[in-house]
Structures are given as C-alpha cells and as structure tokens.
Design an enzyme around this catalytic site. Sequence first.
Site, PDB file in Angstrom:
ATOM      1  NE  ARG A 120      38.663 -21.696  45.086  1.00 35.10           N
ATOM      2  CZ  ARG A 120      38.666 -20.610  44.312  1.00 35.10           C
ATOM      3  NH1 ARG A 120      37.608 -20.319  43.578  1.00 35.10           N
ATOM      4  NH2 ARG A 120      39.722 -19.814  44.276  1.00 35.10           N
ATOM      5  CG  PHE A 165      32.960  -5.220  36.844  1.00 34.22           C
ATOM      6  CD1 PHE A 165      33.945  -5.773  36.040  1.00 34.22           C
ATOM      7  CD2 PHE A 165      33.354  -4.575  38.010  1.00 34.22           C
ATOM      8  CE1 PHE A 165      35.289  -5.703  36.394  1.00 34.22           C
ATOM      9  CE2 PHE A 165      34.685  -4.502  38.373  1.00 34.22           C
ATOM     10  CZ  PHE A 165      35.653  -5.066  37.560  1.00 34.22           C
ATOM     11  NE  ARG A 217      49.459 -19.316  48.914  1.00 29.24           N
ATOM     12  CZ  ARG A 217      49.656 -19.725  47.665  1.00 29.24           C
ATOM     13  NH1 ARG A 217      50.804 -19.460  47.055  1.00 29.24           N
ATOM     14  NH2 ARG A 217      48.721 -20.392  47.020  1.00 29.24           N
ATOM     15  CE1 TYR A 235      46.966 -11.290  53.665  1.00 32.15           C
ATOM     16  CE2 TYR A 235      44.983 -12.573  53.203  1.00 32.15           C
ATOM     17  CZ  TYR A 235      46.267 -12.187  52.867  1.00 32.15           C
ATOM     18  OH  TYR A 235      46.843 -12.675  51.724  1.00 32.15           O
TER      19      TYR A 235
END
Length: 352
Positions: A153, A223, A163, A106
């Site tokens: 978290r 980044f 969910r 997932y």
Amino acid sequence: RHAVCIFYLVLRALDTVEDDMSIPLDVKVPMLHEFHSHLYQPDWKYTESKEKDRQVLEDFPTISMEFRNLSKVYQDVISDICHKMGVGMAEFLEKKVDSQREWDKYCHYVAGLVGIGLSRLFSASELEDSIVGQDTDLANSMGLFLQKTNIIRDYLEDQLEGREFWPREVWSRYAKKLSDLAKPENIDVAVQCLNELITNALHHVPDVLTYLSRLKNQSVFNFCAIPQVMAIATLAACYNNQQVFRGVVKIRKGQAVTLMMDATNIQAVKAIMYQYVEEIYQKIPSTDPSSNKTQQVIASIRAMSLPGSPMASRHHYSPIYLSCAMLLAALSWQYLSTLSKATEEYVQAGED
C-alpha cells in the site's frame, strides 16, 4: 495488558533507532545489536534522536523500569524478541530487499517476530493454549500478512521518503528502477507488478485463519483479528488499482468501523475473508501475468472460508463485547481521521 503495552513501547524505541537517519551506521549497528541489554540498565537513554517518536528513547528509563516489574516469563519473551529484531534490522540497514525469500526474511524481522512474541505472551499468560506460542510458523504468517500489506500500500509514500521495500526479484521484471513504476507511461506494468505482490501476500491468509481458529480468549481474538480483516480489505482496495502509484489508497472509515465490530469470531472473520477475496477475484484481468496464481490462492482461501469448513469457533461473544467493540470503533474513527489527514497532507507536500 501490561506485558503487551511494554512490548510495544520497547519495539517502538528499537524501531525509532532504526528509522533515525541522523545516526551514523557505525553507531547505529552496534546500538541495534545491543539494544535488548538496555532493558536491564536503569539509567540508559538516548537523547540525540531527531525522530518524531524520540520520547520513547529519551524517557527509556521509565519503560525499562516497567519492563523489569513484569513477570520474568514476560521479560524473557520481550528481551529475546528485541534481540532478534535488532540483529535483523541491522542486517537490512546495509542491503536492499532483493529476492522474495529476503522479502519474507525482512518482514519476519520487523513483523513476524512481533507475531511470535505476542503469541508467546498470550500462552505465557495462560489466556491461550501453549500451542499458540509454540507454532511460530503461524504466528510469523500473522505478522507477514500485515507487513506485506503495508509495504504494498505504501509504495508512493516510501518512494517519497527514499525507502524501497518491494523485492527486486519481482519489480525488476517490470521496470529498470522501482521508481519507474510511478511514471504514467509505465502504469500498465506497474499494476501487473502490484497484482503479483498482492498474490504473494494472499498466500498467508490460510495460516491467518488457522491461527485465529485456535484462539479462545475474546479479547485476544479481537486484538488479533481486527488488523487481519483490515489488511484483506486494504489488499482488495489496492488490487489492480492504478491509484497505488498516484496517491493514497485507503478503506473508508465506515468500512473500518464495520470490520472492527464484525470481526468477533472465526466464522465472521472467514466470511469477511471470503467477501474480499471474491472482490479481488472479480477484478482479475485475464491478461494479468499472475492471474492463474491469483485464482489458485483464492481457491484455497475459499475452501477454508466456506461455512462448514473444519475450523469451529472456540468462543462466543456477548453484548459486553459489542459495547467494547463500539468503544474501540469510536476511538479508532478518531485515530483514522487524524492519520488519513496527516498522510494526505504529507503526500500533497511531496507532490508540491
């Protein structure tokens, strides 16, 4: 820059379709499967979404037009990742995350593919060597580390929203239902479950360090590195912390700004990783069922993070990059302030 921006907007639009609970499954599944094809349909848009980010669907012709203005090499990467992600999202619409292997699967679909796509864009631009885009295992780990951190978290927020992303294979050893972990009487086993999942996530850190050690462009490095150091700091804050099941656990804004300004080369990132895994190590309870595994994975991270370990930095930074980092930090401070305020209000509303 444009390719990464359009890549983000395309995936944000795809994710908005996935998140929209008002779209029936018999409509949503084909939409997710076919979404990549809309990139080549100038007039396609979706105007019936109820999601907060619905603008990306309503104004999709603007996004798809800019997509078609990109170089073909960028278009091919974005379209391919969008297709694979749509298929993966559709697969998990109708099933829950059961095993740890499915958890990895997932997370691959929703985040690992982002890491792979970005890496292919970095290489296609020639800002990075071809190996960065070719080594999909390392790129996948970059995404999995971030996604697992968010899932760990966000336990309480996801519960309030209905969910469930924690893998049943793990939490079922600690409770009959995932929601039971939030009950005060189950706090001890809840924290043990939390620690096991954090230990699982830490296994991606060696791949993260190897990936970052290959980057040679400063902007690309910043980044990629900043979210990773934010993630390890977040895991350190969550480890063995009962607050995960009671409210929001977040790193301090000043801490976030410091991480942004410091994570400018591989040696600095290794030092940050070492600092936070040491913080976790100091908090390992001797009675924790995962304590041995946690100690083992921390030992492997230590070995890669110590000064003189075989991962030389390939880049240096100058004052101009520090100025850019400070600007990014200032903007991020404002963003984090807004985000934390909104999250606190949301959780408070759920408690009320």
